[in-house]
Design an enzyme around this catalytic site. Structure first.
Site: not given
Ligand code: 3PG
Ligand code: MG
Length: 395
Positions: A35, A197, A353, A376
């Site tokens: 980043r 998940k 991520g 996200g």
């Protein structure tokens, strides 16, 4: 949207929202600099034009006041090196000192503001706080794609105080790259989804069923699918309240003509640890007391073939518990297949991520087409949502 290329920053103070939310170890060393490196082109263009740059960001999730471990001062040495110049620092992002330092800024200089989230007003999207930030610059540049899904003061609300709002290079590149998977990329398009998940990725999967030809599901969430199909998963991670949802996703994929791939076999363990006893079994045949921690060799073969034969690939999420070396094989194999698809002229996008970390740790960062700086934010974009940070640039 105004772009960095179309805007002349000469004599302007550019207030640039960046996403410097980078992982730091206990000695405050940066463990992934993706980043930070990403913002170099935008800042360089501002300085080259004869402007100055005021960088603002959050770091971590402080509880609403200053916390030493979340101070952005820890990244100053890295930034000085990257820009090859001194980085000025204001230890409060608003107030008299920040104002004075911003006002004194000369063309070519870079000023970094302290963590925006030391004020709870940032996350609340407080208008007064946004206004206080806005007075520091002449033009607002949003280059924080990683935080574009947050409607915070500095990422969205602040836009109303500027006539000139500019979409940074990172933001632009992220949207262009994501759109390759969604609309413009060559077919066959394949999405590889992993992670623990289904509930985190359900909206993404649903939206991608209209965009891709192949959907590969691995990682922890695959055990919920296996259970839903009547398989035995032992003590593997799963979401018992998502079984119907898993079945409906399989049904939807069928209706839409998307090939959905689930694991054929798993590497299982008698304990959640790297040194656990392990064996390979067919998917759906995990004995009681054992849990799946990786995809097995048959699955690696199948998934790798589908990926390597694709023209456009998205990879988001690991195939197993790749932090444990003994259960990283599946994730590494997928990384290699993504690299192979790219070498064959295909396009590959690595969702932020864990998959970005896996690609970078393997040293494949330059062997794929694009490694996203968003986690996200990228997922929400793939859900089909409008990102507040992007909307603020368009207004
Ligand atoms: C991220 O790393 O997810 C972004 O920097 C946003 O941070 P947040 O999830 O704490 O809002
Ligand atoms: Mg986040």
């Amino acid at each position: 949207m105004k772009t960095v290329d179309s805007f002349n920053f000469s004599g302007k103070k550019a207030l640039i929202r960046v996403d410097f939310n980078v992982p730091l170890n206990k000695s405050f060393e940066i463990t992934d600099d993706t980043r930070l490196k990403a913002v170099l082109p935008t800042v360089s263009k501002v300085l080259k034009d004869g402007g100055s740059a005021i960088l603002m960001s959050h770091l971590g999730r402080p509880k609403g006041g200053p916390e030493e471990k979340y101070s952005l001062k820890h990244i100053i040495p890295y930034l000085s090196k990257m820009f090859g110049q001194e980085i000025l620092f204001a230890d409060d992002c608003i107030g008299a000192d920040a104002k004075a330092k911003a006002a004194a800024l000369k063309p070519g200089q870079v000023l970094l503001l302290e963590n925006l989230r030391f004020y709870p007003e940032e996350e609340k999207g407080d208008v007064e706080f946004a206004k206080k930030l806005s007075v520091l610059g002449d033009v607002w540049v949003n280059d924080a794609f990683g935080t574009a899904h947050r409607a915070h003061a500095s990422t969205a609300v602040i836009g109303q105080f500027f006539k000139d709002k500019v979409c940074g290079y990172v933001m632009q590149a992220e949207l262009d790259n994501a759109n390759k998977l969604l609309t413009s990329g060559e077919k066959p398009r394949t999405a590889v989804m992993g992670g623990s998940k289904i509930s985190d990725k359900i909206l993404v999967i649903e939206n991608l069923l209209d965009k891709v030809d192949n959907l590969i599901i691995g990682g922890g969430m695959s055990y919920t699918f296996t259970k839903a199909l009547g398989g035995k998963i032992g003590k593997s991670i799963n979401e018992p309240d998502k079984l119907d949802l898993a079945l409906s996703l399989l049904e939807k994929a069928k209706t839409k003509g998307v090939k959905l791939y689930l694991p054929l076999d798993n590497i299982i363990a008698d304990d959640f640890s790297n040194d656990a006893k392990r064996q390979t079994v067919k998917t759906g045949e995990i004995p009681d007391g054992w849990e799946g921690l990786d995809i097995g060799p048959e699955t690696v073969k199948l998934f790798s073939e589908v990926v390597a034969g694709s023209k456009t690939v998205l990879w988001n999420g690991p195939m197993g518990v790749f932090e444990f070396a003994n259960f990283a094989t599946g994730t590494i194999a997928i990384a290699k297949a993504v690299k192979e698809a790219t070498q064959k002229g295909g396009y590959s996008l690595i969702g932020g991520g864990d998959s970005a970390a896996a690609i970078n740790n393997l040293g494949f960062g330059n062997d794929v087409s694009y490694v996203s700086t968003g986690g996200g934010a990228l997922l929400e974009y793939f859900e089909g949502k409008t990102l507040p940070g992007v909307a603020a640039l368009e207004k």
